[in-house]
Design an enzyme around this catalytic site. Structure first.
Site, PDB file in Angstrom:
ATOM      1  N   SER A 418       0.838  -1.189   0.000  1.00 40.21           N
ATOM      2  CA  SER A 418       0.000   0.000   0.000  1.00 40.21           C
ATOM      3  C   SER A 418       0.885   1.254   0.000  1.00 40.21           C
ATOM      4  O   SER A 418       1.793   1.371  -0.809  1.00 40.21           O
ATOM      5  CB  SER A 418      -0.954  -0.048   1.190  1.00 40.21           C
ATOM      6  N   ASP A 537      -5.108  -3.156  -3.485  1.00 40.64           N
ATOM      7  CA  ASP A 537      -4.231  -2.873  -2.344  1.00 40.64           C
ATOM      8  C   ASP A 537      -3.668  -4.151  -1.705  1.00 40.64           C
ATOM      9  O   ASP A 537      -4.411  -5.019  -1.260  1.00 40.64           O
ATOM     10  CB  ASP A 537      -5.037  -2.090  -1.306  1.00 40.64           C
TER      11      ASP A 537
END
Length: 660
Positions: A418, A537
């Protein structure tokens, strides 16, 4: 006869005995020849002979209680075996096998007893030999693990190679704080080693085994070189008088004393001492960047070594300062070997050679950093960084990096998830903490964020609130067309494939696309399509990619977990607003709610994960929202600094050189 007499009186068994007894022994000796793998003495079978190694190498093995054959020693020129059996009249307690073409002098039991009567000093010598052998066997047993022998196979044709090898040994000792022996086999090299304890040569040890005790003495760790000692192959520079068997036998004496033995083996010496390459745990071929086209044959010859592809690596020397991983990858592909290190060209070496017989490289230079990185690889101490996700909390990574840099903690590879992938990619490009402090706020300034949100909201997507083109365009503006191979450090970003539901490690192709996939929070940014994969993500399944850092080559992983397991009720200097950890606004809009859901999920995964880094750094945060990139920027960075300082005592136990 006189020549044999002169040789015999230097053998430990006959040292200092009565001259008449020595001449008597000369007349008694018989010579036997053995081929490789011939059994000279078999455990449990009476033979009635004492052997003295005239030339060659033998291996002494014993059978343990479980029936396994265990090597107890290797014996070379001048060493004897079989004496205990003759003295006790019992069958031999070990098996002795020729490791190569070996000649021995042989004395029968009757002749040995005659010699003992003629010279009492002979019994003293036997007692001393047995005592020394038991001591060495005990040392091997207590060591548990013998020294790792690393051969620095030098393909240079100048003195630069000598000095690079010396500096690798210095770096290894300094960083590991272990006992390191550097053996210089270049007979033309006559440099003095400043402040480094230098012992007698290998040939001197062969002549007098008592010299081995100098190596057993404690090392002066206050001289700046920790556990390093140096030794030359021979004290005579007219040519190497060590045979391969001599070298291996002497190494056998030393390997229970040291943790690492580094041997500098020049190209012109290698054919005569090829056996040392076969014995080595690791072979590093030092190859100049500009010499690839001219050294194919010496490199190709290494392919004949056992397990060559596993234990042989190439170290690129005198490389351009801007040499990237792409260049190293291409270099390795061209020579078809694994690249173990890149050592930059350095004027300090070239200039220093004209003014001094030795040059110790500054560890702050590009060359010094490359040598240190190579040494960490040899020692299995490569340091990896695992950067967790967490939205704006990811700014804490900058604070952690700031402290690590100040304390001299090197980073050899980076894995990010992320927002950690965004910071990690910038760091792998060459941005240090100071540059990150300058670059990241400019990228995430209020004006840029408003423009991004406005543009994204005007292009509503059925798969997400903000689509993906805006963030993709922004990341492309930051990273351009940078490929993973263009990075300064090995780097990987973590994403999740929606089709398979499994985590994906991205470490090839364009960097901005990998970061785009890793930051694509489901529901907020649309998935990135790569081939048949739809990537989102990485923090959804792997918020702290410690194992990914290990897969990149890290032996010691420093993980920065942003899941905020122990939150602060208020930031330092601010009043407590109640028990709510998040800013109230974070729970009143869709984006805030989605980010909070991801935050809670990542915290739960981090807590239950079995992939724990060696060193875990957990910054603590006050009330915030996951998109407080501007308002809480300095507080996030400060939280990272504070957490890194708290982890320093643990880091110093894991990275020995930090403790000095």
């Amino acid at each position: 006869m006189d020549q044999l007499y002169e040789i015999l009186v230097r053998v430990p068994l006959f040292k200092s005995i009565d001259p008449e007894a020595a001449r008597l022994a000369v007349n008694m000796l018989k010579t036997k020849h053995f081929n490789p793998e011939d059994i000279i003495i078999r455990q449990g079978e009476w033979q009635g002979e004492l052997h003295i190694v005239k030339s060659g190498l033998v291996s002494v093995t014993v059978t343990d209680a479980e029936g396994r054959s265990v090597e107890a020693a290797q014996l070379g020129k001048g060493e004897c075996f079989g004496e205990m059996s003759l003295l006790t009249g019992q069958p031999p307690s070990a098996t002795v096998t020729a490791r190569e073409e070996t000649d021995t002098w042989v004395i029968s039991q009757h002749d040995l007893m005659t010699l003992l009567g003629a010279s009492p000093a002979l019994m003293q010598n036997i007692s001393h030999i047995l005592s020394e052998r038991l001591s060495r066997m005990d040392a091997r047993y207590r060591a548990g693990k013998l020294a790792e022998t690393v051969v620095l196979y030098d393909l240079h044709s100048n003195a630069v190679g000598n000095l690079l090898c010396l500096n690798i040994a210095v770096s290894l000792a300094r960083q590991t704080r272990r006992r390191v022996l550097f053996i210089e086999l270049d007979q033309t090299c006559d440099y003095a080693l400043p402040r480094i304890p230098e012992c007698e040569s290998l040939s001197d040890i062969l002549d007098d085994r008592m010299l081995i005790h100098k190596h057993e003495a404690p090392v002066d760790r206050g001289n700046g070189f920790s556990g390093l000692r140096a030794i030359k192959g021979t004290s005579r520079l007219q040519g190497c008088d060590l045979s391969p068997a001599d070298l291996l036998a002497t190494l056998s004496l030393l390997e229970s004393i040291y943790d690492y033995i580094l041997v500098h083996l020049p190209l012109d010496t290698a054919p005569a001492l090829w056996r040392i390459l076969e014995r080595a745990t690791l072979v590093l071929a030092l190859l100049r960047y500009e010499d690839l086209s001219t050294v194919g044959r010496p490199l190709d010859s290494l392919r004949s070594l056992p397990n060559a592809m596993e234990k042989v690596g190439v170290v690129v020397t005198e490389a351009p300062l801007d040499m990237t991983m792409r260049a190293a990858h291409d270099f390795g592909a061209r020579c078809d070997w694994r690249i173990e290190g890149i050592l930059a060209q350095d004027e300090q070496i070239t200039h220093g050679l004209g003014n001094s017989s030795h040059v110790l490289v500054n560890s702050q230079t590009a060359l010094g950093q490359g040598i240190d990185r190579l040494s960490r690889g040899v020692a299995g101490m490569r340091v990896g960084l695992a950067l967790g996700g967490g939205g704006a909390k990811g700014l804490a990574h900058i604070g952690v990096l700031k402290v690590l840099e100040k304390e001299g903690v090197p980073i050899d590879c980076v894995a990010g998830s992320s927002f950690g992938a965004f910071i990690g990619a910038l760091y792998a490009m060459g941005c240090d903490s100071a540059q990150l402090c300058d670059t990241v706020p400019r990228i995430l300034n209020p004006s840029a964020l408003r423009s991004f949100l406005t543009a994204s909201l005007l292009k509503l997507s059925l798969s997400s609130l903000l689509g993906g083109k805006g963030v993709e365009r922004g990341l492309r503006g930051v990273f351009g067309e940078t490929d993973f191979k263009d990075l300064r450090l090995p780097f990987a970003a973590v994403a999740v494939d929606l089709n398979s539901g499994s985590p994906i490690t991205l470490k090839e192709g364009l960097v901005y696309l990998a970061v785009r996939a890793s930051v694509s929070i489901p529901g907020i940014f649309s998935p990135l399509r790569l081939g048949n994969r739809y990537l989102v993500d990485g923090g959804i399944l792997n918020p702290l990619p410690a194992q990914v850092a290990t897969d990149l080559g890290a032996n010691i992983v420093i993980g920065i977990d942003l899941s905020n397991q122990a939150p602060l009720l208020a930031w330092p200097g601010e009043a407590v607003r109640g028990k709510m950890q998040q800013d109230p606004a974070a729970s009143r809009n869709v984006i805030g709610i989605l980010l909070r859901i991801v935050d809670i999920m990542q915290a739960d995964i981090s807590e239950r994960s079995t992939e724990k880094p060696k060193v875990l750094i957990r910054p603590r945060f006050g009330p915030h929202s996951s998109y407080d990139f501007v308002r809480r920027r300095e507080q996030f960075v400060k939280a990272g600094e504070d957490a890194a300082r708290e982890a320093l005592p643990h880091l110093r136990t894991v990275l020995p050189w930090l403790a000095s």
